[in-house]
Design a protein around this motif. Structure first.
Motif, PDB file in Angstrom:
ATOM      1  N   LYS A 156       0.864  -1.183   0.000  1.00 49.79           N
ATOM      2  CA  LYS A 156       0.000   0.000   0.000  1.00 49.79           C
ATOM      3  C   LYS A 156       0.897   1.228   0.000  1.00 49.79           C
ATOM      4  O   LYS A 156       1.308   1.705   1.041  1.00 49.79           O
ATOM      5  CB  LYS A 156      -0.884   0.021   1.230  1.00 49.79           C
ATOM      6  CG  LYS A 156      -1.583  -1.282   1.549  1.00 49.79           C
ATOM      7  CD  LYS A 156      -2.603  -1.675   0.491  1.00 49.79           C
ATOM      8  CE  LYS A 156      -3.445  -2.841   0.956  1.00 49.79           C
ATOM      9  NZ  LYS A 156      -2.648  -4.028   1.280  1.00 49.79           N
ATOM     10  N   ASP A 216       0.331   4.169  -0.334  1.00 50.61           N
ATOM     11  CA  ASP A 216      -0.171   5.406   0.253  1.00 50.61           C
ATOM     12  C   ASP A 216      -0.028   5.419   1.776  1.00 50.61           C
ATOM     13  O   ASP A 216      -0.507   6.326   2.427  1.00 50.61           O
ATOM     14  CB  ASP A 216      -1.618   5.682  -0.177  1.00 50.61           C
ATOM     15  CG  ASP A 216      -2.505   4.461  -0.017  1.00 50.61           C
ATOM     16  OD1 ASP A 216      -1.974   3.374   0.281  1.00 50.61           O
ATOM     17  OD2 ASP A 216      -3.721   4.600  -0.164  1.00 50.61           O
ATOM     18  N   LEU A 217       0.649   4.434   2.335  1.00 51.92           N
ATOM     19  CA  LEU A 217       0.954   4.507   3.761  1.00 51.92           C
ATOM     20  C   LEU A 217       1.974   5.635   3.973  1.00 51.92           C
ATOM     21  O   LEU A 217       2.862   5.838   3.154  1.00 51.92           O
ATOM     22  CB  LEU A 217       1.554   3.189   4.262  1.00 51.92           C
ATOM     23  CG  LEU A 217       0.571   2.045   4.519  1.00 51.92           C
ATOM     24  CD1 LEU A 217       1.329   0.773   4.896  1.00 51.92           C
ATOM     25  CD2 LEU A 217      -0.419   2.390   5.624  1.00 51.92           C
ATOM     26  N   PRO A 218       1.810   6.369   5.093  1.00 49.35           N
ATOM     27  CA  PRO A 218       2.703   7.509   5.351  1.00 49.35           C
ATOM     28  C   PRO A 218       4.069   7.037   5.853  1.00 49.35           C
ATOM     29  O   PRO A 218       4.341   7.031   7.040  1.00 49.35           O
ATOM     30  CB  PRO A 218       1.949   8.303   6.420  1.00 49.35           C
ATOM     31  CG  PRO A 218       1.131   7.275   7.148  1.00 49.35           C
ATOM     32  CD  PRO A 218       0.801   6.209   6.137  1.00 49.35           C
ATOM     33  N   ARG A 251      -3.277  -7.085   5.117  1.00 48.61           N
ATOM     34  CA  ARG A 251      -3.252  -5.652   5.439  1.00 48.61           C
ATOM     35  C   ARG A 251      -1.850  -5.172   5.844  1.00 48.61           C
ATOM     36  O   ARG A 251      -1.024  -5.961   6.290  1.00 48.61           O
ATOM     37  CB  ARG A 251      -4.229  -5.362   6.584  1.00 48.61           C
ATOM     38  CG  ARG A 251      -5.675  -5.500   6.175  1.00 48.61           C
ATOM     39  CD  ARG A 251      -6.593  -5.334   7.374  1.00 48.61           C
ATOM     40  NE  ARG A 251      -6.457  -6.432   8.318  1.00 48.61           N
ATOM     41  CZ  ARG A 251      -7.049  -6.476   9.515  1.00 48.61           C
ATOM     42  NH1 ARG A 251      -7.785  -5.457   9.923  1.00 48.61           N
ATOM     43  NH2 ARG A 251      -6.889  -7.515  10.310  1.00 48.61           N
ATOM     44  N   GLU A 252      -1.650  -3.870   5.670  1.00 50.62           N
ATOM     45  CA  GLU A 252      -0.403  -3.247   6.123  1.00 50.62           C
ATOM     46  C   GLU A 252      -0.742  -2.068   7.029  1.00 50.62           C
ATOM     47  O   GLU A 252      -1.723  -1.362   6.802  1.00 50.62           O
ATOM     48  CB  GLU A 252       0.415  -2.753   4.937  1.00 50.62           C
ATOM     49  CG  GLU A 252       0.794  -3.891   3.996  1.00 50.62           C
ATOM     50  CD  GLU A 252       1.828  -3.489   2.965  1.00 50.62           C
ATOM     51  OE1 GLU A 252       2.554  -4.378   2.498  1.00 50.62           O
ATOM     52  OE2 GLU A 252       1.904  -2.294   2.625  1.00 50.62           O
ATOM     53  N   PHE A 253       0.105  -1.853   8.030  1.00 47.91           N
ATOM     54  CA  PHE A 253      -0.106  -0.782   9.005  1.00 47.91           C
ATOM     55  C   PHE A 253       1.204  -0.018   9.162  1.00 47.91           C
ATOM     56  O   PHE A 253       2.279  -0.627   9.141  1.00 47.91           O
ATOM     57  CB  PHE A 253      -0.500  -1.356  10.369  1.00 47.91           C
ATOM     58  CG  PHE A 253      -1.731  -2.210  10.355  1.00 47.91           C
ATOM     59  CD1 PHE A 253      -1.687  -3.523   9.900  1.00 47.91           C
ATOM     60  CD2 PHE A 253      -2.945  -1.716  10.813  1.00 47.91           C
ATOM     61  CE1 PHE A 253      -2.822  -4.322   9.884  1.00 47.91           C
ATOM     62  CE2 PHE A 253      -4.089  -2.501  10.817  1.00 47.91           C
ATOM     63  CZ  PHE A 253      -4.027  -3.801  10.347  1.00 47.91           C
ATOM     64  N   ALA A 254       1.103   1.304   9.332  1.00 46.87           N
ATOM     65  CA  ALA A 254       2.297   2.135   9.483  1.00 46.87           C
ATOM     66  C   ALA A 254       2.331   2.777  10.861  1.00 46.87           C
ATOM     67  O   ALA A 254       1.307   3.265  11.349  1.00 46.87           O
ATOM     68  CB  ALA A 254       2.304   3.221   8.416  1.00 46.87           C
ATOM     69  N   VAL A 289       6.488  -0.712  10.288  1.00 47.52           N
ATOM     70  CA  VAL A 289       5.288  -1.258   9.669  1.00 47.52           C
ATOM     71  C   VAL A 289       4.891  -2.560  10.366  1.00 47.52           C
ATOM     72  O   VAL A 289       5.713  -3.227  10.994  1.00 47.52           O
ATOM     73  CB  VAL A 289       5.483  -1.558   8.163  1.00 47.52           C
ATOM     74  CG1 VAL A 289       5.764  -0.284   7.391  1.00 47.52           C
ATOM     75  CG2 VAL A 289       6.575  -2.591   7.942  1.00 47.52           C
ATOM     76  N   VAL A 290       3.621  -2.893  10.218  1.00 48.77           N
ATOM     77  CA  VAL A 290       3.132  -4.220  10.564  1.00 48.77           C
ATOM     78  C   VAL A 290       2.508  -4.793   9.298  1.00 48.77           C
ATOM     79  O   VAL A 290       1.661  -4.146   8.675  1.00 48.77           O
ATOM     80  CB  VAL A 290       2.081  -4.163  11.690  1.00 48.77           C
ATOM     81  CG1 VAL A 290       1.448  -5.534  11.905  1.00 48.77           C
ATOM     82  CG2 VAL A 290       2.719  -3.681  12.990  1.00 48.77           C
ATOM     83  N   GLU A 315       0.389  -7.972   7.900  1.00 51.25           N
ATOM     84  CA  GLU A 315      -0.442  -9.129   8.287  1.00 51.25           C
ATOM     85  C   GLU A 315      -0.310 -10.226   7.235  1.00 51.25           C
ATOM     86  O   GLU A 315      -0.335  -9.933   6.035  1.00 51.25           O
ATOM     87  CB  GLU A 315      -1.901  -8.667   8.369  1.00 51.25           C
ATOM     88  CG  GLU A 315      -2.903  -9.770   8.683  1.00 51.25           C
ATOM     89  CD  GLU A 315      -4.350  -9.293   8.463  1.00 51.25           C
ATOM     90  OE1 GLU A 315      -4.601  -8.501   7.533  1.00 51.25           O
ATOM     91  OE2 GLU A 315      -5.216  -9.723   9.240  1.00 51.25           O
TER      92      GLU A 315
END
Lengths: 146, 146
Positions: free
Chosen positions: A3, A5-7, A74-77, A84-85, A87
């Protein structure tokens, strides 16, 4: 999969793109390019971390041969733009599993900390057995961290 | 504790603030306010999820009585503005552990999916034993989900 568009810091985004490319082709030969020399690997099965870059490479190369049907979701920032995380889901033997890679990068986009968590318990036990069989004492021989 | 500069939906941020306040005071009595009726709890030990809001409340209330020295650390946001990963550490008996809460909220800021992962293996085994002792068959009686 990534993704974009993650910051995230641009160097981190570039490393994440290479990471996803390596996982998609199951070829980690360029891992050293995006790993800091003193990187720490934190296994889902043992509390202490394993140092350094060669320990991380060994762990990741081995787990790639154990996981089947691996895919990222999913991706997390983190708000530092450097963490990042990711999944994922996979299978070990006949057990389905979910997991996360929690990765921290330095300012140059190199991995400094790579932590893995897996659920549920039966899949984690099976993964531990499979990794121990493949690795023997090779990973445990690396220096502990924290 | 809450990183309010994470790019999250305002209703999600408000729920996260209440969540952290409840954890800080170890009082989950307002949990229903931020939980969707069909919320799913995904345990670190079992693959299938448990439905619905009462299952989530029971699991969270029970785990609060099992974890000692619980504290949250980093927070990560998904790019949908509705999902977070909260990193934590705690202790079960004499075992230290790390973990994450991976939480998805709806447009009204209500929890719809709450997934927990724990490392390492020995702490997860101890947590499973402690939860089973406290819960008996109460959680398992809830309907499965996915």
């Amino acid at each position: 999969m990534l993704k974009t568009d993650l910051p995230l810091n641009p160097a981190v985004l570039a490393s994440l793109r290479l990471w996803h490319q390596m996982i998609a082709t199951r070829d980690l030969s360029r891992l050293a390019e995006i790993t800091a020399p003193d990187a720490v690997f934190r296994s889902p099965t043992v509390l202490r971390g394993f140092e350094s870059a060669p320990a991380l490479a060994l762990a990741l190369q081995t787990v790639l041969t154990v996981f089947e049907d691996f895919s990222y979701h999913r991706e997390f920032a983190g708000d530092d733009g450097h963490s990042v995380v990711l999944e994922f889901s996979a299978r070990v033997g006949d057990k389905s599993l979910k997991g996360i890679d929690m990765i921290r990068f330095d300012a140059d986009g190199r991995i400094v900390d790579f932590e893995v968590m897996i659920r549920p318990l039966n899949a984690l036990q099976l993964l531990y057995a499979a990794m121990t069989e493949k690795l023997g004492p090779a990973l445990v021989a690396f220096k502990g961290k924290g």
